[in-house]
Design a protein around this motif. Structure first.
Motif, PDB file in Angstrom:
ATOM      1  N   LYS A  69       0.856  -1.174   0.000  1.00 32.17           N
ATOM      2  CA  LYS A  69       0.000   0.000   0.000  1.00 32.17           C
ATOM      3  C   LYS A  69       0.901   1.236   0.000  1.00 32.17           C
ATOM      4  O   LYS A  69       1.806   1.362   0.828  1.00 32.17           O
ATOM      5  CB  LYS A  69      -0.913   0.025   1.230  1.00 32.17           C
ATOM      6  N   ILE A  70       0.628   2.134  -0.918  1.00 31.93           N
ATOM      7  CA  ILE A  70       1.482   3.307  -1.087  1.00 31.93           C
ATOM      8  C   ILE A  70       0.748   4.569  -0.641  1.00 31.93           C
ATOM      9  O   ILE A  70      -0.437   4.535  -0.298  1.00 31.93           O
ATOM     10  CB  ILE A  70       1.955   3.444  -2.537  1.00 31.93           C
ATOM     11  N   ALA A  71       1.457   5.666  -0.672  1.00 34.61           N
ATOM     12  CA  ALA A  71       0.858   6.988  -0.489  1.00 34.61           C
ATOM     13  C   ALA A  71       0.846   7.683  -1.842  1.00 34.61           C
ATOM     14  O   ALA A  71       1.904   7.840  -2.470  1.00 34.61           O
ATOM     15  CB  ALA A  71       1.638   7.817   0.532  1.00 34.61           C
ATOM     16  N   LEU A  72      -0.346   8.059  -2.294  1.00 35.33           N
ATOM     17  CA  LEU A  72      -0.532   8.722  -3.583  1.00 35.33           C
ATOM     18  C   LEU A  72      -0.741  10.212  -3.333  1.00 35.33           C
ATOM     19  O   LEU A  72      -1.703  10.606  -2.673  1.00 35.33           O
ATOM     20  CB  LEU A  72      -1.738   8.129  -4.298  1.00 35.33           C
ATOM     21  N   PHE A  73       0.169  11.031  -3.847  1.00 38.15           N
ATOM     22  CA  PHE A  73       0.095  12.475  -3.614  1.00 38.15           C
ATOM     23  C   PHE A  73      -0.524  13.153  -4.833  1.00 38.15           C
ATOM     24  O   PHE A  73       0.061  13.189  -5.912  1.00 38.15           O
ATOM     25  CB  PHE A  73       1.488  13.022  -3.289  1.00 38.15           C
ATOM     26  N   VAL A  74      -1.721  13.694  -4.617  1.00 40.00           N
ATOM     27  CA  VAL A  74      -2.603  14.136  -5.693  1.00 40.00           C
ATOM     28  C   VAL A  74      -2.479  15.630  -5.923  1.00 40.00           C
ATOM     29  O   VAL A  74      -2.714  16.440  -5.016  1.00 40.00           O
ATOM     30  CB  VAL A  74      -4.065  13.779  -5.369  1.00 40.00           C
ATOM     31  N   CYS A  75      -2.120  15.999  -7.147  1.00 43.16           N
ATOM     32  CA  CYS A  75      -2.105  17.393  -7.594  1.00 43.16           C
ATOM     33  C   CYS A  75      -3.413  17.627  -8.359  1.00 43.16           C
ATOM     34  O   CYS A  75      -3.636  17.046  -9.427  1.00 43.16           O
ATOM     35  CB  CYS A  75      -0.895  17.630  -8.487  1.00 43.16           C
TER      36      CYS A  75
END
Length: 309
Positions: free
Chosen positions: A65-71
């Motif tokens: 499980k990752i961290a998705l950094f949303v722009c």
């Protein structure tokens, strides 16, 4: 050139620019995937749904499980909601990366940067896996003490922590080079770009791991910066297996960010870069091992040029 010979050439090109590193500690290193800038526009060489599915399938295969950094500007559409839903339903953290991807070390005023940060939250806060982690665009945290400290205070007020990168890299540049080549030669074999990517990431991980040990006198869980790009859709499997083969242990992003080191706030100016880079800079003891910026295309261009990539 055979692939084995090419891999040797990649290693030689990277080693030629690498600083000699002391022996690494015996403890097995841990690392998590973090991914910036999910987008529904990945260029003409791959459809975003195909890329998204490939990334999610690889992570599911490895049970990560990752961290998705949303722009926000990249997903502010019905298709963008579809994309984010897929990550949310798969159990990955949905985090804030601002709306417009402004560089806080440029002429961006605090008020503009703060407003852009707050503009992004409504796009992501309804997802079940929404997590109040913020990652600065370009890893730039402010070019003055006033800007740096004002925004840190805003993050605290809003209940956010910083989604720091410890292992910074230039996967985006490898992707740019590969896509430029594909525009000219649509049938070109992309495997050499994947091989370069793996070697590059392992090289930077070794550097930042040892730097962290020297600064903090312990192993820390690392966070690898990747981007939602074609290169990773094609070769994330190679990246993950390559790290495993070299003795790295993959962990979920949430576990990595639980470590106390991610609460540190280096008092450097200009602020930002990899957290490990900034902590080393703050000590004043590692100037011979630090470059500015920490990572950029200028470091990879001569190596890739020499390999004909």
């Amino acid at each position: 050139m055979h692939r084995r010979d090419f891999l040797c050439s990649v290693g030689t090109a990277l080693a030629a620019s690498a600083l000699p590193l002391p022996t690494l500690a015996a403890e097995k290193p841990r690392i998590a995937v973090t991914m910036d800038d999910p987008s529904t526009s990945l260029g003409r060489n791959i459809a975003w749904r195909e890329a998204n599915r490939a990334l999610l399938d690889t992570l599911e295969k490895w049970n990560l499980k990752i961290a998705l950094f949303v722009c926000g500007m990249r997903v502010d559409s019905p298709q963008g909601k579809e994309l984010l839903n897929q990550w949310d339903e798969a159990g990955h953290l949905i985090c804030n990366h601002s709306y417009s991807h402004l560089n806080f070390n440029a002429k961006t005023a605090y008020s503009d940067f703060a407003a852009d940060f707050e503009r992004n939250e409504p796009l992501i806060k309804s997802y079940r896996r929404f997590t109040r982690l913020f990652r600065y665009p370009f890893l730039k945290e402010g070019d003055t003490a006033e800007k740096r400290d004002q925004f840190r205070a805003l993050l605290k007020q809003k209940g956010y922590s910083v989604g720091h990168v410890t292992v910074d890299a230039s996967d985006w540049y490898v992707d740019d080079r590969m896509n430029t080549r594909l525009e000219k030669q649509p049938a070109v074999d992309t495997q050499p770009y994947g091989d370069y990517l793996v070697a590059h990431l392992l090289d930077r991980a070794a550097f930042y791991r040892q730097l962290a040990i020297d600064v903090l006198d312990r192993e820390i869980p690392h966070t690898l910066l990747l981007h939602h790009r074609m290169i990773n859709a094609l070769y994330l499997e190679d990246v993950i297996s390559g790290f495993s083969d070299k003795g790295w242990q993959w962990i979920d992003a949430r576990r990595a960010f639980d470590d106390a080191v991610f609460k540190r706030q280096p008092q450097t100016l200009p602020a930002g870069e990899s957290l490990v880079w900034a902590l080393a800079k703050e000590t004043g003891r590692f100037e011979d091992r630090l470059r500015y910026p920490g990572e950029d295309d200028i470091y990879e261009k001569p190596k890739m040029d020499s390999l004909g990539l």
